[in-house]
Design an enzyme around this catalytic site. Structure first.
Site, PDB file in Angstrom:
ATOM      1  CB  SER A 118      -0.970  -0.050   1.190  1.00 47.26           C
ATOM      2  OG  SER A 118      -1.964   0.943   1.097  1.00 47.26           O
ATOM      3  CG  ASP A 227      -6.873  -3.100  -3.280  1.00 46.45           C
ATOM      4  OD1 ASP A 227      -7.442  -2.001  -3.108  1.00 46.45           O
ATOM      5  OD2 ASP A 227      -5.804  -3.411  -2.713  1.00 46.45           O
ATOM      6  CG  HIS A 255      -5.925  -2.199   0.463  1.00 47.41           C
ATOM      7  ND1 HIS A 255      -5.143  -1.952  -0.638  1.00 47.41           N
ATOM      8  CD2 HIS A 255      -5.396  -1.451   1.471  1.00 47.41           C
ATOM      9  CE1 HIS A 255      -4.194  -1.092  -0.315  1.00 47.41           C
ATOM     10  NE2 HIS A 255      -4.319  -0.776   0.965  1.00 47.41           N
TER      11      HIS A 255
END
Length: 281
Positions: A118, A227, A255
């Site tokens: 991320s 995601d 995610h």
């Protein structure tokens, strides 16, 4: 010496990978999140986890399981409530923080790769791009901006050979700790003082070949097909990385990091492929 200490000691001389957590997480929690990946890579690499420089609230996704394991950190702003910091000061905090964790590590192996999830993946890609940018644009060795140093090798500049970018969003970020008057930022690269989702000046596919914004070092991209950020993750792969240098693993998750063996094996397999291809193992 306990079995855990023996295992830790066995990795000291292995090539090292710097591991960067997502926003609102921390190094300890990221290590737990990466447990399945660590298990496979430990015979070949020493994985070193670093905290981001700016303390923040925990990411909502981790609160149910890891909410009591703070403090939590971020690398960049992604909310308006995050305190603005001038870009060069943010870069300086990021790089000095990484250097601190690298210097504290007891390993002696070469720093060969960077892995992130991320927001940490955005920083991982940005480290690769900035490393290349400064090397290519320096007039001489004395002028070159060195992002990170290997102080087990006399302060030699760290030159990462590959990156693992898991759920990482475009664009890359200029990691330049110098004052603004000394900076030159190419188009399509973001400054470190902006909120992560405010960028909209995207390059075209035609600009990938030879563009100044492009990462040319080998990268592995891991995309969760459920995601919500998948579109921006694909932009990092397709618009910011040189064709022929990338690998892609897609899996059915959202995610988060893959945990199950069937999802982890393709990721670790591609990491090992990059390691062989770049000559680090």
């Amino acid at each position: 010496m306990s079995p855990e200490e023996k295992a830790e000691d066995a990795t000291l001389a292995l090539p090292r990978i710097l591991c960067l957590h997502g926003g609102g997480v921390n190094a300890k929690v990221f290590g737990w999140q990466c447990r399945s990946i660590i298990r496979v890579l430990t015979p070949y690499f020493r994985l070193v986890f670093a905290d981001g420089p700016f303390e923040c609230h925990p990411h909502p996704d981790i609160v149910p399981v890891y909410g009591e394991h703070g403090p939590f950190y971020r690398w960049l702003r992604w909310m308006d409530r995050h305190e603005p910091v001038p870009a060069h000061e943010a870069c300086k905090s990021i790089l000095e923080g990484l250097q601190k964790f690298m210097d504290a590590d007891e390993g002696t192996g070469e720093w060969v790769g960077v892995l992130g999830f991320s927001q940490g993946a955005k920083i991982a890609g940005s480290l690769l791009w900035s490393q290349e940018w400064f090397k290519e644009n320096a007039q001489d060795e004395e002028e070159e901006v060195v992002l990170l140093r290997d102080n087990t090798r006399g302060g030699k500049a760290v030159e990462f050979r590959f990156g693992v970018v898991m759920a990482g969003s475009a664009p890359t970020v200029m990691l330049d700790p110098r004052p603004p008057k000394d900076q030159s930022v190419p188009r399509y690269v973001e400054m470190a003082d902006k909120t992560s989702l405010s960028f909209s000046d995207w390059p075209s596919l035609a600009e990938v070949d030879g563009g100044e914004h492009v990462i040319t070092l080998p990268t592995l991209h891991v995309h969760g097909l459920a995601d919500p950020g998948l579109e921006r993750h694909r932009k990092l792969l397709e618009l910011y990385c040189k064709r022929g240098t990338t690998k892609l693993v897609e899996w059915g998750g959202d995610h988060r990091l893959p945990i199950k063996t069937a999802d982890v094996e393709p990721v670790t397999g591609k990491i090992m492929e990059m390691a062989w291809e770049t000559g680090v193992i």
